[in-house]
Design an enzyme around this catalytic site. Structure first.
Site, PDB file in Angstrom:
ATOM      1  N   ARG A  12      71.718  -7.162 -20.847  1.00 16.86           N
ATOM      2  CA  ARG A  12      70.939  -8.686 -21.512  1.00 16.86           C
ATOM      3  C   ARG A  12      70.738  -8.001 -21.886  1.00 16.86           C
ATOM      4  O   ARG A  12      70.394  -6.528 -22.296  1.00 16.86           O
ATOM      5  CB  ARG A  12      70.344  -9.236 -20.213  1.00 16.86           C
ATOM      6  CG  ARG A  12      69.735  -8.479 -18.777  1.00 16.86           C
ATOM      7  CD  ARG A  12      69.213  -7.743 -19.328  1.00 16.86           C
ATOM      8  NE  ARG A  12      67.874  -8.206 -20.600  1.00 16.86           N
ATOM      9  CZ  ARG A  12      67.044  -7.121 -21.339  1.00 16.86           C
ATOM     10  NH1 ARG A  12      67.583  -5.687 -20.841  1.00 16.86           N
ATOM     11  NH2 ARG A  12      66.948  -7.383 -21.499  1.00 16.86           N
ATOM     12  N   ALA A  65      70.065  -8.876 -26.825  1.00 15.53           N
ATOM     13  CA  ALA A  65      70.588  -9.113 -27.739  1.00 15.53           C
ATOM     14  C   ALA A  65      71.743  -7.959 -28.621  1.00 15.53           C
ATOM     15  O   ALA A  65      72.710  -8.038 -28.201  1.00 15.53           O
ATOM     16  CB  ALA A  65      69.673 -10.205 -28.880  1.00 15.53           C
ATOM     17  N   ARG A  90      77.554 -16.625 -23.642  1.00 15.42           N
ATOM     18  CA  ARG A  90      76.117 -16.564 -23.530  1.00 15.42           C
ATOM     19  C   ARG A  90      75.658 -17.337 -25.153  1.00 15.42           C
ATOM     20  O   ARG A  90      76.387 -16.598 -25.788  1.00 15.42           O
ATOM     21  CB  ARG A  90      74.362 -15.185 -23.123  1.00 15.42           C
ATOM     22  CG  ARG A  90      74.892 -14.962 -21.830  1.00 15.42           C
ATOM     23  CD  ARG A  90      73.488 -14.032 -21.662  1.00 15.42           C
ATOM     24  NE  ARG A  90      72.648 -14.363 -21.499  1.00 15.42           N
ATOM     25  CZ  ARG A  90      70.813 -14.007 -21.032  1.00 15.42           C
ATOM     26  NH1 ARG A  90      71.090 -12.937 -21.702  1.00 15.42           N
ATOM     27  NH2 ARG A  90      70.453 -14.969 -21.169  1.00 15.42           N
ATOM     28  N   GLN A 130      62.165  -9.259 -16.182  1.00 17.60           N
ATOM     29  CA  GLN A 130      62.826  -8.309 -16.436  1.00 17.60           C
ATOM     30  C   GLN A 130      61.382  -6.794 -17.127  1.00 17.60           C
ATOM     31  O   GLN A 130      62.011  -5.841 -17.060  1.00 17.60           O
ATOM     32  CB  GLN A 130      64.025  -8.673 -18.143  1.00 17.60           C
ATOM     33  CG  GLN A 130      64.679  -9.376 -18.004  1.00 17.60           C
ATOM     34  CD  GLN A 130      64.639 -10.455 -17.743  1.00 17.60           C
ATOM     35  OE1 GLN A 130      64.249 -11.000 -17.766  1.00 17.60           O
ATOM     36  NE2 GLN A 130      65.679 -11.335 -18.826  1.00 17.60           N
ATOM     37  N   ASP A 164      66.135 -12.397 -29.717  1.00 15.42           N
ATOM     38  CA  ASP A 164      67.734 -13.093 -29.752  1.00 15.42           C
ATOM     39  C   ASP A 164      68.417 -13.844 -30.567  1.00 15.42           C
ATOM     40  O   ASP A 164      69.588 -13.433 -30.548  1.00 15.42           O
ATOM     41  CB  ASP A 164      67.604 -13.710 -28.518  1.00 15.42           C
ATOM     42  CG  ASP A 164      67.650 -13.770 -27.368  1.00 15.42           C
ATOM     43  OD1 ASP A 164      66.490 -12.436 -26.749  1.00 15.42           O
ATOM     44  OD2 ASP A 164      68.586 -12.673 -26.369  1.00 15.42           O
ATOM     45  N   ASN A 192      63.241 -15.724 -29.157  1.00 13.40           N
ATOM     46  CA  ASN A 192      62.961 -14.869 -27.758  1.00 13.40           C
ATOM     47  C   ASN A 192      62.484 -15.805 -26.194  1.00 13.40           C
ATOM     48  O   ASN A 192      62.400 -16.783 -26.380  1.00 13.40           O
ATOM     49  CB  ASN A 192      61.476 -14.312 -28.219  1.00 13.40           C
ATOM     50  CG  ASN A 192      62.170 -12.833 -27.249  1.00 13.40           C
ATOM     51  OD1 ASN A 192      63.011 -11.787 -27.784  1.00 13.40           O
ATOM     52  ND2 ASN A 192      60.627 -12.185 -26.968  1.00 13.40           N
TER      53      ASN A 192
HETATM   54  O1  MRU Z   1      67.787 -13.102 -20.666  1.00 18.74           O
HETATM   55  P1  MRU Z   1      67.150 -11.852 -21.811  1.00 18.74           P
HETATM   56  O2  MRU Z   1      67.399 -10.499 -20.912  1.00 18.74           O
HETATM   57  O3  MRU Z   1      69.062 -11.223 -22.037  1.00 18.74           O
HETATM   58  O4  MRU Z   1      66.679 -11.745 -23.055  1.00 18.74           O
HETATM   59  C1  MRU Z   1      65.908 -10.767 -23.519  1.00 18.74           C
HETATM   60  C2  MRU Z   1      65.498 -10.809 -24.314  1.00 18.74           C
HETATM   61  O5  MRU Z   1      64.875 -11.671 -24.456  1.00 18.74           O
HETATM   62  C3  MRU Z   1      64.702  -9.580 -25.078  1.00 18.74           C
HETATM   63  O6  MRU Z   1      63.967 -10.061 -26.116  1.00 18.74           O
HETATM   64  C4  MRU Z   1      66.051  -9.544 -26.551  1.00 18.74           C
HETATM   65  O7  MRU Z   1      67.076  -9.993 -26.720  1.00 18.74           O
HETATM   66  C5  MRU Z   1      66.084  -8.478 -27.518  1.00 18.74           C
HETATM   67  S1  MRU Z   1      65.767  -6.964 -27.095  1.00 18.74           S
HETATM   68  C6  MRU Z   1      66.019  -5.555 -27.670  1.00 18.74           C
END
Ligand code: MRU
Length: 349
Positions: free
Chosen positions: A52, A54, A95, A199, A240, A250
């Site tokens: 996960r 982006a 996604r 996370q 994202d 985000n």
């Molecule tokens: O749901 P996730 O864990 O994929 O969400 C990730 C985020 O929100 C991160 O902050 C974003 O993707 C930037 S990662 C460099």
């Protein structure tokens, strides 16, 4: 399973014709890789959060195209292009918010359009590896640029995980933090635990520990009180998808952090490669926001916590208006107080 050291910078590995992903659902209690051989397996891994973040989703999807193309070639020979389409559609549906997914698929499609009817695997693999390496290089550059904005020593808050695990390596927000820590500008990182997937507590704290960067976990609701106490110089997050006017999608909770930060005079930095900027979306309102299974909110560690009969709303991203962002840091340069004109200049420059 090959012997891959379980470091955050090794979360996506192509080896001996297979894609290996560090299974982020198991961290930090267990480290284990899963090996993938098909585009469908890669799409499932993205949807199910094995990988996960982006940029990491984009890099992984590019390798997914390689696997899909290899299988299509083996099954259909010169008809590989058509045979590949269902897997491309599966990957694109994995996604919805992380634009790096669509960016990477478009880039792979661009190369596919140039290829003849022969085996496409080697050329597509070279392109996927280039996407991967360029992402790491972009993160290193953002690390330098973002660190230069910080007057230290100070403490910072980060949200979700925007580290090596969420990218090709090194990280966006955590890349800035790694560079600024190395320069003596950051003394402590407060990591929001980031409900419901945690996370922050599972991944960000694990990564910071690997680099010996002092980290303190916060429940998401504690960040406002921490800012009120003082000593926080910056909120540093990833994204994202960034709209053409600088609005930032985000992890859910980023918007609240940015509102609190403005109230308390704390600055907000968004570190993201230009592959996260979507000039086709005029404002944040045009960005699709993923909503996931309510069970993710109603349960914790596999146990139901929500009262019987209670439902849950589970949007996994939010939108922070550009006006609440002090700096967007990209590999092409820094935009202070972002707006549509500044983003257009950066993207065309
Ligand atoms: O749901 P996730 O864990 O994929 O969400 C990730 C985020 O929100 C991160 O902050 C974003 O993707 C930037 S990662 C460099």
């Amino acid at each position: 399973m090959p012997d891959i050291p379980p470091h955050a910078d090794n979360a996506i590995v192509w080896r001996d014709g297979r894609l290996y992903l560090l299974d982020q659902r198991l961290l930090p209690l267990k480290t284990g890789f899963i090996g993938l051989d098909t585009g469908e397996e890669v799409a499932d891994a993205i949807r199910d959060m094995v990988v996960r973040g982006a940029p990491a989703i984009g890099v992984t999807a590019a390798y997914g195209v390689v696997l899909a193309a290899r299988n299509a070639w083996q099954a259909r020979g010169p008809g590989w292009r058509k045979a590949l389409e269902p897997d491309l559609a599966r990957l694109a549906a994995a996604r919805p918010t992380a634009v790096n997914l669509f960016w990477a698929l478009e880039r792979m499609r661009g190369l596919m359009a140039e290829l003849g009817a022969g085996d496409p695997t080697a050329r597509l693999l070279t392109e996927a590896q280039a996407i991967h390496q360029e992402d790491i290089a972009a993160n290193r550059r953002m690390g330098e640029l973002g660190a230069a904005l910080i007057e230290g020593p100070t403490s910072v808050i980060t949200h979700c995980n925007a580290g090596a695990l969420a990218t090709g390596g090194y990280g966006t927000a955590l890349g800035v933090i790694r560079s600024a820590f190395a320069a003596g500008k950051i003394d402590r990182v407060y990591a929001d635990e980031t409900r419901p997937w945690l996370q922050g507590s599972r991944l960000t704290a694990w990564e910071l520990g690997q680099d010996d960067i002092p980290a303190t976990l916060l429940i998401d609701g504690a960040a406002a009180s921490l800012m009120a106490r003082g000593g926080i110089g910056w909120i540093i997050v990833g994204s994202d998808r960034i709209a053409a006017n600088g609005d930032v999608a985000n992890k859910i909770g980023t918007y609240g952090l940015a509102l609190c930060a403005r109230h308390h005079g704390v600055k907000v930095m968004v570190a993201a490669p230009t592959s996260t900027i979507d000039m086709t979306r005029a404002t944040g309102a045009d960005i699709p926001i993923e909503e996931r299974d309510p069970a993710e909110v109603l349960c914790c560690g596999g146990n139901r916590m929500g009262a019987p009969g209670a439902g849950a709303w589970n949007p996994v991203f939010d939108l922070t208006p550009a006006g609440l962002v002090d700096a967007i840091v990209t590999e092409k340069g820094v935009i202070l107080q972002p707006d549509a004109k500044k983003l257009a200049n950066l993207m065309t420059g």
